[in-house]
Design an enzyme around this catalytic site. Structure first.
Site, PDB file in Angstrom:
ATOM      1  N   GLN A 128       0.819  -1.226   0.000  1.00  0.00           N
ATOM      2  CA  GLN A 128       0.000   0.000   0.000  1.00  0.00           C
ATOM      3  C   GLN A 128       0.854   1.278   0.000  1.00  0.00           C
ATOM      4  OE1 GLN A 128      -3.129  -0.073  -0.608  1.00  0.00           O
ATOM      5  NE2 GLN A 128      -3.744  -2.168  -0.115  1.00  0.00           N
TER       6      GLN A 128
ATOM      7  N   CYS B 299     -10.216  -8.053   1.887  1.00  0.00           N
ATOM      8  CA  CYS B 299      -9.797  -9.403   2.238  1.00  0.00           C
ATOM      9  C   CYS B 299     -10.561  -9.951   3.427  1.00  0.00           C
ATOM     10  CB  CYS B 299      -8.314  -9.443   2.550  1.00  0.00           C
ATOM     11  SG  CYS B 299      -7.359  -8.661   1.283  1.00  0.00           S
TER      12      CYS B 299
HETATM   13  N1  PMP Z   1      -0.390  -6.867   1.533  1.00  0.00           N
HETATM   14  C1  PMP Z   1      -1.225  -5.825   1.627  1.00  0.00           C
HETATM   15  C2  PMP Z   1      -0.926  -4.741   2.612  1.00  0.00           C
HETATM   16  C3  PMP Z   1      -2.345  -5.752   0.800  1.00  0.00           C
HETATM   17  O1  PMP Z   1      -3.170  -4.707   0.892  1.00  0.00           O
HETATM   18  C4  PMP Z   1      -2.575  -6.794  -0.127  1.00  0.00           C
HETATM   19  C5  PMP Z   1      -3.787  -6.767  -1.047  1.00  0.00           C
HETATM   20  N2  PMP Z   1      -4.999  -6.578  -0.372  1.00  0.00           N
HETATM   21  C6  PMP Z   1      -1.666  -7.857  -0.185  1.00  0.00           C
HETATM   22  C7  PMP Z   1      -0.579  -7.861   0.659  1.00  0.00           C
HETATM   23  C8  PMP Z   1      -1.851  -9.020  -1.147  1.00  0.00           C
HETATM   24  O2  PMP Z   1      -1.556  -8.623  -2.445  1.00  0.00           O
HETATM   25  P1  PMP Z   1      -1.975  -9.514  -3.713  1.00  0.00           P
HETATM   26  O3  PMP Z   1      -3.435  -9.249  -3.923  1.00  0.00           O
HETATM   27  O4  PMP Z   1      -1.114  -9.000  -4.816  1.00  0.00           O
HETATM   28  O5  PMP Z   1      -1.707 -10.930  -3.384  1.00  0.00           O
END
Ligand code: PMP
Length: 377
Positions: free
Chosen positions: A179, A323
């Site tokens: 982020q 998530c």
């Molecule tokens: N770390 C953080 C802080 C995130 O916000 C996210 C995505 N929500 C991820 C890891 C995972 O990234 P990716 O969707 O590319 O697997």
């Protein structure tokens, strides 16, 4: 449509879409093939690697492509445990990590590792001193995110890692920069991180591509095995179109990070100003926070109810993080949000495409929601 969910994912930029389509149509060969078509695909991968390395002020040989930050985080964590974890059984992390860090760490905790979770203080902030003092000679890994994905809080990673590296040079420092990457000036050397995870789809590139930066001299062992791509660290045929799109998106952002940051500061300050006088609406603030993310509490309206109300009005926000899918957020709990606040907090996350007029519309619709929606008891 008003899209305030850019921390979940971003709309791919034109340049990225063009690069993806071009690779799909005219550059679809396997980069490992020895013929000229393979070489062309390999060149595309190399070019993206160079661009991404430049963005971190690093050498291109330090960049390893993955399928996204989830894979980068897992690779960083399990590789470190493989290299150092036989003798050093302690991991230091925070209580506010993304599940792609917290879940692998939980697995390791259940399998014999001692884990220290540094928790935010009463103001919802993490002191670098607390991270530093948690580390000792038995620690193999410290892993802290740069910007919290649910609140926008910026952690004092550079300061903590500098001290940790001085005290314990062999400890591996990993940072989930998802982020912060291309939103603030993140340079590998000033972050003092051995390993850095980044993702494409948060910065206007396609989903399914990310990278792990590995500092020169740091040993990384693979966690999946196969054809030996990415110098054996991440086997699997490189996703050339996605990688091309990733490079193109980073290239667009390279010289406009500060300008975009300024614009985001204007947008987030405007949100604060416009909600200041609205009863029952709080922007949850921290001493250091990313202007790209705002945590907004609207008293007495459940976050999911508000999310769907706003959606009907064409405004897309998130409850906590995408998530956590409606589950009460452990991360917000760790930040000290009480149960009532937890239930009533949404996340707004911005891009350069957002306008102040969209904030006006958001505030208007929140007021309408306050007037219309059934209050929770
Ligand atoms: N770390 C953080 C802080 C995130 O916000 C996210 C995505 N929500 C991820 C890891 C995972 O990234 P990716 O969707 O590319 O697997």
């Amino acid at each position: 449509m008003i899209y305030f969910d850019n921390a979940a994912t971003t709309k791919p930029c034109e340049e990225s879409v063009k690069a993806v389509c071009e690779a799909l149509k005219t550059n679809w060969s396997n980069p490992s093939s020895l013929h000229s078509l393979g070489l062309k695909a390999e060149r595309t991968v190399s070019l993206s690697r160079e661009i991404i390395a430049k963005s971190l002020d690093a050498d291109s040989e330090c960049i390893y492509f993955t399928s996204g930050a989830t894979e980068s985080n897992n690779l960083a964590i399990f590789s470190t445990v493989k290299t150092l974890g036989r003798h050093k059984k302690k991991i230091v992390t925070t209580a506010i990590e993304h599940p792609s860090v917290s879940q692998p760490i939980k697995y390791l905790e259940e399998n014999g590792f001692e884990v220290v979770y540094v928790t935010p203080n009463k103001s919802g902030e993490i002191n670098s001193a607390d991270i530093i003092s948690a580390v000792d000679g038995n620690t193999c890994l410290v892993t802290c995110q740069l910007v919290n994905n649910e609140t926008g809080y910026i952690l004092p990673v550079a300061k903590a890692y500098k001290a940790i590296k001085r005290l314990y040079p062999k400890v591996i420092t990993h940072c989930d920069c998802v982020q912060g990457f291309m939103k603030m000036n993140v340079k590998a050397s000033s972050l003092n991180a051995d390993l850095i995870s980044i993702s494409g789809h948060k910065i206007y590139a396609p989903k399914g591509v990310g990278a792990l930066y590995v500092k020169k001299g740091v040993r990384v062992l693979p966690v999946n095995f196969g054809g030996g791509q990415e110098k054996g660290i991440r086997s699997g045929t490189e996703a050339v179109p996605n990688i091309a799109g990733f490079g193109a998106a980073v290239d667009v952002l390279l010289n406009s990070i500060d300008e975009r940051y300024e614009k985001m500061c204007e947008i987030s300050s405007y949100l604060c100003k416009q909600t200041e006088t609205v009863d029952g609406v709080t922007i949850n603030k921290f001493s250091e926070s990313s202007p790209y993310i705002a945590s907004v509490t609207v008293d007495n309206i459940k976050s999911e109810t508000l999310l769907h109300y706003l959606e009907q009005k064409g405004i897309y926000v998130s409850s906590g993080s995408a998530c956590s899918k409606g589950k009460k957020s452990d991360v917000l709990k760790a930040f000290g949000y009480d149960d009532k606040t937890l239930d009533s907090t949404i996340r707004l996350s911005f891009s350069h495409e957002n306008q102040k007029s969209e904030i006006d519309e958001f505030v208007k619709q929140v007021k309408n929601a306050q007037a219309e929606l059934v209050k929770i008891k």
